[in-house]
Scaffold this motif. Structure first.
Motif, PDB file in Angstrom:
ATOM      1  N   LEU A 250      36.137  19.231   6.528  1.00  0.00           N
ATOM      2  CA  LEU A 250      35.056  20.205   6.625  1.00  0.00           C
ATOM      3  C   LEU A 250      33.721  19.480   6.476  1.00  0.00           C
ATOM      4  N   ILE A 251      32.990  19.344   7.578  1.00  0.00           N
ATOM      5  CA  ILE A 251      31.701  18.649   7.589  1.00  0.00           C
ATOM      6  C   ILE A 251      30.602  19.687   7.446  1.00  0.00           C
ATOM      7  N   THR A 252      29.771  19.569   6.421  1.00  0.00           N
ATOM      8  CA  THR A 252      28.761  20.598   6.193  1.00  0.00           C
ATOM      9  C   THR A 252      27.686  20.097   5.242  1.00  0.00           C
ATOM     10  N   HIS A 253      26.534  20.760   5.273  1.00  0.00           N
ATOM     11  CA  HIS A 253      25.513  20.550   4.247  1.00  0.00           C
ATOM     12  C   HIS A 253      25.510  21.715   3.261  1.00  0.00           C
ATOM     13  N   ASP A 254      26.418  22.662   3.468  1.00  0.00           N
ATOM     14  CA  ASP A 254      26.467  23.901   2.688  1.00  0.00           C
ATOM     15  C   ASP A 254      27.408  23.722   1.496  1.00  0.00           C
ATOM     16  N   LEU A 255      26.829  23.539   0.316  1.00  0.00           N
ATOM     17  CA  LEU A 255      27.654  23.332  -0.874  1.00  0.00           C
ATOM     18  C   LEU A 255      28.436  24.579  -1.254  1.00  0.00           C
ATOM     19  N   GLY A 256      27.922  25.749  -0.899  1.00  0.00           N
ATOM     20  CA  GLY A 256      28.673  26.981  -1.156  1.00  0.00           C
ATOM     21  C   GLY A 256      29.974  26.997  -0.384  1.00  0.00           C
ATOM     22  N   LEU A 257      29.922  26.539   0.855  1.00  0.00           N
ATOM     23  CA  LEU A 257      31.127  26.466   1.687  1.00  0.00           C
ATOM     24  C   LEU A 257      32.100  25.444   1.118  1.00  0.00           C
ATOM     25  N   ILE A 258      31.574  24.329   0.632  1.00  0.00           N
ATOM     26  CA  ILE A 258      32.410  23.312   0.000  1.00  0.00           C
ATOM     27  C   ILE A 258      33.113  23.881  -1.228  1.00  0.00           C
ATOM     28  N   ALA A 259      32.365  24.584  -2.067  1.00  0.00           N
ATOM     29  CA  ALA A 259      32.945  25.168  -3.277  1.00  0.00           C
ATOM     30  C   ALA A 259      34.030  26.182  -2.946  1.00  0.00           C
ATOM     31  N   GLU A 260      33.850  26.893  -1.837  1.00  0.00           N
ATOM     32  CA  GLU A 260      34.789  27.940  -1.449  1.00  0.00           C
ATOM     33  C   GLU A 260      36.075  27.383  -0.870  1.00  0.00           C
ATOM     34  N   LEU A 261      35.992  26.294  -0.103  1.00  0.00           N
ATOM     35  CA  LEU A 261      37.137  25.862   0.694  1.00  0.00           C
ATOM     36  C   LEU A 261      37.751  24.518   0.293  1.00  0.00           C
ATOM     37  N   ALA A 262      36.939  23.593  -0.208  1.00  0.00           N
ATOM     38  CA  ALA A 262      37.395  22.206  -0.322  1.00  0.00           C
ATOM     39  C   ALA A 262      38.270  21.951  -1.549  1.00  0.00           C
ATOM     40  N   ASP A 263      39.193  21.007  -1.387  1.00  0.00           N
ATOM     41  CA  ASP A 263      39.977  20.492  -2.514  1.00  0.00           C
ATOM     42  C   ASP A 263      39.325  19.231  -3.085  1.00  0.00           C
ATOM     43  N   ARG A 264      38.852  18.372  -2.176  1.00  0.00           N
ATOM     44  CA  ARG A 264      38.138  17.154  -2.579  1.00  0.00           C
ATOM     45  C   ARG A 264      36.846  17.063  -1.782  1.00  0.00           C
ATOM     46  N   VAL A 265      35.904  16.261  -2.303  1.00  0.00           N
ATOM     47  CA  VAL A 265      34.577  16.182  -1.703  1.00  0.00           C
ATOM     48  C   VAL A 265      34.164  14.723  -1.532  1.00  0.00           C
ATOM     49  N   VAL A 266      33.625  14.414  -0.351  1.00  0.00           N
ATOM     50  CA  VAL A 266      32.985  13.129  -0.087  1.00  0.00           C
ATOM     51  C   VAL A 266      31.497  13.411   0.094  1.00  0.00           C
ATOM     52  N   VAL A 267      30.656  12.786  -0.730  1.00  0.00           N
ATOM     53  CA  VAL A 267      29.205  12.943  -0.618  1.00  0.00           C
ATOM     54  C   VAL A 267      28.651  11.709   0.086  1.00  0.00           C
ATOM     55  N   MET A 268      27.903  11.936   1.182  1.00  0.00           N
ATOM     56  CA  MET A 268      27.345  10.821   1.943  1.00  0.00           C
ATOM     57  C   MET A 268      25.817  10.849   1.897  1.00  0.00           C
ATOM     58  N   TYR A 269      25.250   9.650   1.866  1.00  0.00           N
ATOM     59  CA  TYR A 269      23.796   9.505   1.910  1.00  0.00           C
ATOM     60  C   TYR A 269      23.459   8.223   2.663  1.00  0.00           C
ATOM     61  N   ALA A 270      22.584   8.338   3.658  1.00  0.00           N
ATOM     62  CA  ALA A 270      22.108   7.184   4.437  1.00  0.00           C
ATOM     63  C   ALA A 270      23.272   6.363   5.004  1.00  0.00           C
ATOM     64  N   GLY A 271      24.307   7.073   5.464  1.00  0.00           N
ATOM     65  CA  GLY A 271      25.417   6.406   6.126  1.00  0.00           C
ATOM     66  C   GLY A 271      26.495   5.856   5.219  1.00  0.00           C
ATOM     67  N   ARG A 272      26.343   6.033   3.919  1.00  0.00           N
ATOM     68  CA  ARG A 272      27.333   5.518   2.958  1.00  0.00           C
ATOM     69  C   ARG A 272      27.939   6.652   2.130  1.00  0.00           C
ATOM     70  N   VAL A 273      29.147   6.420   1.630  1.00  0.00           N
ATOM     71  CA  VAL A 273      29.747   7.324   0.652  1.00  0.00           C
ATOM     72  C   VAL A 273      29.155   6.979  -0.707  1.00  0.00           C
ATOM     73  N   VAL A 274      28.524   7.972  -1.368  1.00  0.00           N
ATOM     74  CA  VAL A 274      27.923   7.704  -2.671  1.00  0.00           C
ATOM     75  C   VAL A 274      28.720   8.323  -3.815  1.00  0.00           C
ATOM     76  N   GLU A 275      29.581   9.299  -3.498  1.00  0.00           N
ATOM     77  CA  GLU A 275      30.432   9.872  -4.544  1.00  0.00           C
ATOM     78  C   GLU A 275      31.621  10.544  -3.885  1.00  0.00           C
ATOM     79  N   ILE A 276      32.747  10.495  -4.556  1.00  0.00           N
ATOM     80  CA  ILE A 276      33.958  11.128  -4.043  1.00  0.00           C
ATOM     81  C   ILE A 276      34.809  11.573  -5.222  1.00  0.00           C
ATOM     82  N   GLY A 277      35.415  12.755  -5.107  1.00  0.00           N
ATOM     83  CA  GLY A 277      36.258  13.254  -6.176  1.00  0.00           C
ATOM     84  C   GLY A 277      36.754  14.651  -5.856  1.00  0.00           C
TER      85      GLY A 277
END
Length: 341
Positions: free
Chosen positions: A213-240
């Protein structure tokens, strides 16, 4: 834990422009587990969509170029797979819901013709009548009313929400093992967004597909996702996992995203935006790309000179952060609940 259905390793994607080389994705690595919903979140230009489009062979080359990395699906590298084999895979075992259904659907063919084509391309022996019946069934499954009549309508005769439902029906037509949803609710109003979320949930429960699920909507992430990859400037900065990311983020960018959310459990006069602008990928800043906007860097030299590695955050597990001072961020912000039924 089961073997990942998709493994992306050190993916780096560059684009040649008149002004120079733009590195849109740098060293991105993450796994997708069977049946899970993996959310990829970040601002526009963070590399969310480019990474997945490249994996599917949909990034134009040139001007794009895969500088490094691999994407393993069932042990096969999608980045070096022959074009015909990759075409057979797309729309079959791996399907995508695009951001704008109006530009993704062909305006001169009916909705039914387009879904039937997706079915018959991957099932050459399927007869026209069987394809039509299956198409109607798929449209009914995603909540399109009067599907037997609407199957013969054109995309312009569908509303935005109904076009997105048709795109989901097309993506689910061949029971994919992986479904990639690129900003599936962006162009829709809030009520329709909620309906599309329920359609995606139902489709995932029915097919047990793994979803990116590719999105900028954190509400959608909270509703649907099991795990999250946070990206910034082309890199993964946090995952969990989604609960850890929302309850205990360990990267200043993730914290900034959380603090810019409107919340029902607090009475704020105004939201807290992240200061500054995302960096130019033509000429990114040295060290941590986020340091010019980071309120926690406090001018420390290591932030300006060294690119932080993605490492295990305090507490262990699968939670990782690319911040030199991740341990200092515990308790920086009040928790916010994630998940929902």
């Amino acid at each position: 834990m089961a073997e990942p259905i998709l493994q992306i390793r050190d993916l780096t994607v560059e684009f040649s422009t008149e002004d120079g080389i733009v590195r849109a994705v740098t060293g991105v690595s993450y796994d997708l587990q069977p049946g899970e919903v993996l959310g990829i979140v970040g601002e526009s230009g963070s590399g969310k969509s480019v990474s997945m489009l490249t994996v599917l062979g949909l990034t134009p080359m040139p001007p794009g170029r895969i500088a490094a990395g691999e994407a393993l699906y069932k042990g096969k590298n999608l980045l070096t797979m022959p074009k015909k084999e990759l075409r057979d895979l797309r729309g079959g075992e791996v399907a995508m819901i695009f951001q704008d259904p109006m530009t993704s659907l062909n305006p001169v063919f009916t909705i039914g013709d387009q879904i039937s084509e997706a079915l018959q391309t991957h099932n050459p022996g399927m007869k026209d009548d069987a394809a039509r019946s299956r198409t109607i069934e798929l449209l009914e499954g995603v909540g399109v009313p009067f599907a037997e009549r609407r199957v013969d309508q054109f995309p312009h005769e569908f509303s935005g929400g109904m076009r997105q439902r048709a795109m989901i029906a097309m993506a689910m037509a061949n029971n994919p093992a992986i479904l990639i949803a690129d900003e599936p609710t962006t162009a829709l109003d809030v009520t329709i967004q909620a309906q599309i979320v329920e359609v995606i949930k139902a489709a995932q429960q029915h097919t047990h597909a793994a979803i990116v699920l590719i999105t900028h909507d954190l509400g959608l992430i909270a509703e649907l996702a099991d795990r999250v990859v946070v990206m910034y400037a082309g890199r993964v900065v946090e995952i969990g996992d989604v609960y850890t990311i929302f309850e205990s983020p360990r990267h200043p960018y993730t914290i900034g995203l959380m603090n810019s959310l409107a919340r029902v459990d607090s009475d704020l006069d105004r939201l807290e935006p992240i200061p500054g602008q995302p960096p130019s990928l033509l000429n990114p800043p040295p060290g941590c790309a986020f340091h010019p906007r980071c309120v926690h860097s406090q001018g420390r030299a290591v932030c300006r000179t060294e690119i932080p590695e993605l490492r295990t955050a305090e507490g262990g597990g699968d939670h990782r952060s690319a911040c030199h001072f991740a341990e200092e961020l515990a308790g920086v912000r009040a928790p916010i609940a994630a998940g929902g039924d």
